[in-house]
Design a protein around this motif. Sequence first.
Motif, mmCIF file in Angstrom:
data_model
loop_
_atom_site.group_PDB
_atom_site.id
_atom_site.type_symbol
_atom_site.label_atom_id
_atom_site.label_comp_id
_atom_site.label_asym_id
_atom_site.label_seq_id
_atom_site.Cartn_x
_atom_site.Cartn_y
_atom_site.Cartn_z
ATOM 1 N N CYS A 86 -23.288 14.850 2.552
ATOM 2 C CA CYS A 86 -22.505 14.101 3.536
ATOM 3 C C CYS A 86 -21.528 13.135 2.878
ATOM 4 O O CYS A 86 -20.623 12.608 3.552
ATOM 5 N N ARG B 260 -22.230 18.441 4.902
ATOM 6 C CA ARG B 260 -23.642 18.126 5.130
ATOM 7 C C ARG B 260 -24.533 19.032 4.309
ATOM 8 O O ARG B 260 -24.149 20.134 3.894
ATOM 9 N N ASN C 286 -23.868 11.921 14.701
ATOM 10 C CA ASN C 286 -22.803 11.818 13.714
ATOM 11 C C ASN C 286 -22.349 10.365 13.626
ATOM 12 O O ASN C 286 -22.459 9.614 14.595
ATOM 13 N N PHE D 64 -23.557 14.360 10.345
ATOM 14 C CA PHE D 64 -22.321 14.198 9.586
ATOM 15 C C PHE D 64 -21.966 12.710 9.539
ATOM 16 O O PHE D 64 -22.174 11.993 10.519
#
Length: 416
Positions: free
Chosen positions: A122, A132, A188, A218
């Motif tokens: 990431c 990722r 995320n 992410f």
Amino acid sequence: MNIVEKILARASGEPLVRPDDLVVGEVGTAVMIDGMFSPAMWREILKVADPSKIVIVFDHLVPAVDAASAASHAVGRAFARRFGIRRFHDVGREQGISHVIATDYAYALPGTILVNGDSHACGGGAFNCAARGVGYPDMYLAITKGEAWFRVGETIRYELVGTLPPGVSAKDVFLHIAGTYGGHVNQNIEFGGPGMAGLGLNARRTLAVMGAELSAQFTIFEPDELLIDYVKRRSTQPFHPTWPDADAGYREVRTIDLSAMRSLVALPDAVVNSSVPVGEAEGVAIDQAFIGSCANGSLDDIEVAARIVAGRRVPPGVRLIVTPGSQEIYRAAAGAGHLQTLAEAGAVVTSATCGACIGGHMGVLGPEETCITASTRNFKGRMGHPSARIYMASPATVAASALAGRIADPAPYFQP
């Protein structure tokens, strides 16, 4: 759509994606590390979708620490020869930690998808790349078919404002987020805002890498001129800087005032909900201080450590270990005189590797030892013996602690 949604939509050919959607997207870069080639785990690959989209980096046990790791490297070298993998970072001049290599060499391209068999992939999000870590079955899919599947998660937006005070770094910002907001499981993280302009690419990579410790899917930054110019200088490949739409949807938008940040320390055995002001841990005696890993092995991190220890000595009984994130960083730090300064202070500077961070080599902790680390994780047994205690902090705090022989506030080293 927000940044991650737009990248996943582009990669999958969908006009629109929303949280909870499942998408299959084109992978721009698949990074293979040395552990993937372990003979005990290796599964023979008969074809690859596109050799030019594969990167091989030996980083975890480098140079080889035993016969098993040497065998893994041999399998990887044979694979690279068989399929003509040109982006191969073997032990030598271009070696480094895979997540650092992905940014040093601009493999993590803005607006694309990158996958890696290691969770800290990431870190590529600092470069506006949807990067990722994935499991080995997904890596095999990416290598052989050039695609990967993802469940679209909700996104937390962090709006950065202000400027960090002297001696306070991106690691402290991460510890603030981890301590204040806790985990971001299956979510995320998106960073943007005017305060981003005061954060260099290395600082952004620290925040992006550490998203793995929040269990985020992410972690991604908005692009800006600094990033775009960097990528253009280092890559001729096409890329797609991606900004969120004006009406992008978020689970929550949170503001981080960088000017209010202070030096923090994560207490042993946990990162999430474990941060305290450095003063609350000050005075804890240490055996080892470590600066390195994909989170804090940058030239900026090494420079701040050298600045603190310059003209001083690490006391007997304390080990200061410094591991640059790549050999490129090692050479730059050597050229600037930082490695000489660190060595004169008593530090041991290693080659670029995951080494001490993973408890693999070059800094493994023994029973009942205490370490303060500027790396990625501090859970029980991470860096060696399970009885060892691991505190996490910024490189400045680690360097100051190494000199004191106990956890110490770095603020005095940054006073005018």
